[in-house]
Design a protein around this motif. Structure first.
Motif, PDB file in Angstrom:
ATOM      1  N   PRO A   1       0.830  -1.206   0.000  1.00  0.00           N
ATOM      2  CA  PRO A   1       0.000   0.000   0.000  1.00  0.00           C
ATOM      3  C   PRO A   1       0.865   1.256   0.000  1.00  0.00           C
ATOM      4  CG  PRO A   1      -0.682  -1.537   1.726  1.00  0.00           C
ATOM      5  CD  PRO A   1       0.645  -2.007   1.206  1.00  0.00           C
TER       6      PRO A   1
ATOM      7  N   SER B   1       0.376   5.623  -0.573  1.00  0.00           N
ATOM      8  CA  SER B   1      -0.531   6.745  -0.812  1.00  0.00           C
ATOM      9  C   SER B   1      -0.219   7.389  -2.160  1.00  0.00           C
ATOM     10  CB  SER B   1      -0.418   7.765   0.316  1.00  0.00           C
ATOM     11  OG  SER B   1       0.901   8.264   0.404  1.00  0.00           O
ATOM     12  N   GLU B   2      -1.231   8.011  -2.751  1.00  0.00           N
ATOM     13  CA  GLU B   2      -1.084   8.564  -4.100  1.00  0.00           C
ATOM     14  C   GLU B   2      -0.955  10.083  -4.148  1.00  0.00           C
ATOM     15  OE1 GLU B   2      -4.125   7.028  -6.666  1.00  0.00           O
ATOM     16  OE2 GLU B   2      -3.627   4.951  -6.209  1.00  0.00           O
ATOM     17  N   ASP B   3      -1.044  10.763  -3.016  1.00  0.00           N
ATOM     18  CA  ASP B   3      -0.979  12.220  -2.989  1.00  0.00           C
ATOM     19  C   ASP B   3       0.470  12.680  -3.103  1.00  0.00           C
ATOM     20  OD1 ASP B   3      -1.114  14.929  -2.566  1.00  0.00           O
ATOM     21  OD2 ASP B   3      -2.002  14.790  -0.566  1.00  0.00           O
TER      22      ASP B   3
ATOM     23  N   SER C   1       2.186  15.402  -0.737  1.00  0.00           N
ATOM     24  CA  SER C   1       2.483  15.194   0.673  1.00  0.00           C
ATOM     25  C   SER C   1       3.345  13.951   0.862  1.00  0.00           C
ATOM     26  CB  SER C   1       1.192  15.069   1.485  1.00  0.00           C
ATOM     27  OG  SER C   1       0.478  13.917   1.101  1.00  0.00           O
TER      28      SER C   1
ATOM     29  N   PRO D   1       4.747  10.459   1.544  1.00  0.00           N
ATOM     30  CA  PRO D   1       4.098   9.178   1.251  1.00  0.00           C
ATOM     31  C   PRO D   1       3.811   8.360   2.504  1.00  0.00           C
ATOM     32  CG  PRO D   1       6.412   9.082   0.676  1.00  0.00           C
ATOM     33  CD  PRO D   1       6.127  10.497   1.073  1.00  0.00           C
ATOM     34  N   VAL D   2       2.709   7.655   2.464  1.00  0.00           N
ATOM     35  CA  VAL D   2       2.360   6.706   3.506  1.00  0.00           C
ATOM     36  C   VAL D   2       2.525   5.326   2.870  1.00  0.00           C
ATOM     37  CG1 VAL D   2       0.547   5.853   5.033  1.00  0.00           C
ATOM     38  CG2 VAL D   2       0.750   8.311   4.579  1.00  0.00           C
TER      39      VAL D   2
ATOM     40  N   ARG E   1       4.754   9.518  -8.895  1.00  0.00           N
ATOM     41  CA  ARG E   1       5.217   8.859  -7.666  1.00  0.00           C
ATOM     42  C   ARG E   1       5.568   7.428  -8.044  1.00  0.00           C
ATOM     43  NH1 ARG E   1       2.463   9.608  -1.921  1.00  0.00           N
ATOM     44  NH2 ARG E   1       3.950  11.337  -2.030  1.00  0.00           N
TER      45      ARG E   1
END
Length: 143
Positions: A11, A13-15, A18, A20-21, A104
């Protein structure tokens, strides 16, 4: 969610605006360099010889812990130059070719393209597989 093969998902994150998670899975580390565009950029494409400015976060596969991130230093981009022979681990030189500005990228780097048997700085153990999430900010100064 990025499917990296063998039923293993990472998993991410797609933002791209900011930090990344990322959740490194509790699974055997994959073999070989793996490169996935989590978000495909729409800007210039990074090629060998380019200066590529990135934001990044790096994690150990073995325990999922972050060991380094440009986001921790005021989100100042880090420049990889010249791409392909830059003074960074080989997994970065290989894994960033083809990335696009605004994108990303998830790059999973095996030990032989990372820090190998020696590890690094007490935060990366010997023979560690590395997980990087890299946001491409610019290529040769172009956004």
């Amino acid at each position: 969610m990025v499917q990296i093969g063998g039923g293993v998902e990472v998993p991410v994150s797609e933002d791209t605006g900011s930090r990344p998670v990322v959740s490194v899975p509790d699974a055997a580390a994959p073999a070989g360099l793996l490169v996935f565009d989590v978000v495909e950029g729409s800007g210039a494409v990074a090629q060998a010889g380019d200066a590529v400015a990135v934001q990044y976060a790096g994690f150990n596969w073995s325990n999922g812990k972050e060991f380094d991130a440009s986001w921790n230093r005021g989100a100042q981009p880090f420049t990889v130059s010249p791409l392909g022979s830059a003074p960074v681990i080989q997994g970065w030189n290989d894994g960033l070719v083809g990335a696009k500005v605004g994108g990303r990228r998830l790059v999973v780097i095996p030990p032989e393209l990372g820090y190998g048997a020696s590890g690094a700085g007490g935060v990366i153990g010997p023979n560690e597989t590395l997980v990087f999430v890299v946001d491409v900010v610019s290529v040769n100064g172009q956004k």
